[in-house]
Scaffold this motif. Structure first.
Motif, PDB file in Angstrom:
ATOM      1  N   LYS A  71       0.836  -1.206   0.000  1.00 28.07           N
ATOM      2  CA  LYS A  71       0.000   0.000   0.000  1.00 28.07           C
ATOM      3  C   LYS A  71       0.869   1.253   0.000  1.00 28.07           C
ATOM      4  N   GLU A  72       1.929   1.235   0.812  1.00 28.28           N
ATOM      5  CA  GLU A  72       2.825   2.385   0.869  1.00 28.28           C
ATOM      6  C   GLU A  72       3.601   2.573  -0.443  1.00 28.28           C
ATOM      7  N   GLY A 231      20.933  -5.040  -4.858  1.00 33.30           N
ATOM      8  CA  GLY A 231      21.316  -3.796  -5.512  1.00 33.30           C
ATOM      9  C   GLY A 231      20.188  -2.811  -5.751  1.00 33.30           C
ATOM     10  N   ASP A 232      18.944  -3.188  -5.412  1.00 31.22           N
ATOM     11  CA  ASP A 232      17.819  -2.271  -5.624  1.00 31.22           C
ATOM     12  C   ASP A 232      17.675  -1.357  -4.410  1.00 31.22           C
ATOM     13  N   ALA A 233      18.571  -0.372  -4.317  1.00 34.82           N
ATOM     14  CA  ALA A 233      18.622   0.517  -3.150  1.00 34.82           C
ATOM     15  C   ALA A 233      17.360   1.360  -3.010  1.00 34.82           C
ATOM     16  N   LYS A 238      12.355   2.435   0.180  1.00 35.18           N
ATOM     17  CA  LYS A 238      10.904   2.589   0.240  1.00 35.18           C
ATOM     18  C   LYS A 238      10.271   1.565   1.190  1.00 35.18           C
ATOM     19  N   VAL A 239      10.759   0.335   1.130  1.00 31.51           N
ATOM     20  CA  VAL A 239      10.212  -0.709   2.007  1.00 31.51           C
ATOM     21  C   VAL A 239      10.569  -0.415   3.461  1.00 31.51           C
ATOM     22  N   LYS A 245       6.942   3.261   9.224  1.00 29.62           N
ATOM     23  CA  LYS A 245       5.617   3.862   9.407  1.00 29.62           C
ATOM     24  C   LYS A 245       4.650   2.864  10.030  1.00 29.62           C
ATOM     25  N   MET A 246       4.734   1.597   9.632  1.00 29.37           N
ATOM     26  CA  MET A 246       3.838   0.572  10.178  1.00 29.37           C
ATOM     27  C   MET A 246       4.003   0.448  11.686  1.00 29.37           C
TER      28      MET A 246
END
Length: 278
Positions: A71-72, A231-233, A238-239, A245-246
């Motif tokens: 959702k985020e 490598g997906d910085a 974002k996660v 936040k959760m």
């Protein structure tokens, strides 16, 4: 003349079909939402963690975490495609791009970090023991000596207890955790061991509530993280922001209570992002 009319009509139909297919392709869009799909790897056979119910719904703490994160990232619940990801297939699924990320009782360790990245951790679990609620004879791991300890085929948890803590424990091998719980209930075995979160999930099932208890031995530390392509910085940040936040808005505590509450699971507080407990 008639042939040209049919051909033109067919072409128009084909063009419309291609347009509709393009609009509803369901392809992922890298996290920007927009009605496209996101595929998330989960377990589907672990009550309280990740379970696919007979009516096709998905429940569990990891499912709640994955849904919140998605959702985020900009996806509605209807845009999520949950995909069963077995333990031995997790790294391959991420590397191949079969899933965007994995939330499946996925412990962060050095070996896995060679192949994938992790966001989190979002839960600190421990290897523990589940026993019958009326059994007061097992107060420490050493008390498992001469007791029947349920061992699930393919799991090393029971063997680790036998080799390091209770060498006289009698390992009884069953096909899965559900069979172990039935054996525990029927007194065919005296204890079951794996991560306390998984044990709490099983013990929280309606047909088992009140019959078992966690011993609280905390024999190992298991930092559950969200597995991502190495490598997906950008996605990792974002996660991590979503997990932070959760926790801050109370959704994390609610998910723990909803999924583990009936087992009286004494969970650790939510770990801070990047805080790997050794």
């Amino acid at each position: 003349m008639q042939l040209r009319k049919v051909t033109a009509a067919s072409a128009a139909v084909l063009a419309l079909a291609l347009t509709a297919t393009a609009c509803g392709s369901g392809k992922e869009d890298g996290g920007s939402g927009g009605g496209k799909k996101i595929t998330i790897g989960i377990k589907i056979d672990q009550p309280g963690i990740g379970l696919k119910t007979p009516d096709g719904k998905y429940t569990g703490f990891d499912v709640d975490v994955a849904t919140y994160v998605a959702k985020e990232l900009g996806y509605d619940a209807k845009d999520i495609v949950f995909k069963e990801t077995k333990s031995q297939d997790r790294e391959t699924a991420i590397e191949r791009g079969d899933v965007k990320f994995i939330a499946a009782s996925y412990s962060i360790n050095d070996e896995r970090l060679q192949k994938v990245d992790f966001a989190g951790p979002y839960l600190l679990a421990h290897q523990d023991i589940l026993i019958r609620a009326d059994d007061d004879s097992i107060k420490s791991p050493a008390d498992l000596n001469n007791k029947k300890l349920c061992s699930v085929a393919g799991s090393t948890s029971a063997k680790n207890v036998h080799d390091k803590l209770a060498p006289k424990a009698q390992l009884q091998t069953y096909g899965g955790y559900s069979e172990c719980l039935t054996g525990l209930e029927n007194k065919a075995v005296d204890a079951l061991t794996t991560d306390d979160s998984i044990l709490a999930g099983y013990a929280s099932q309606q047909n088992f509530q009140g019959k078992f208890k966690l011993a609280g031995f905390k024999m190992t530390n298991e930092n559950y993280g969200i597995g991502l392509k190495k490598g997906d910085a950008d996605l990792k940040k974002k996660v991590n922001d979503a997990l932070t936040k959760m926790v801050s808005d109370g959704a994390w505590d609610k998910a723990v209570k909803d999924n583990f509450g009936p087992a009286n699971y004494k969970n650790e507080v939510a770990p801070k992002i990047g805080n790997i407990v050794k």
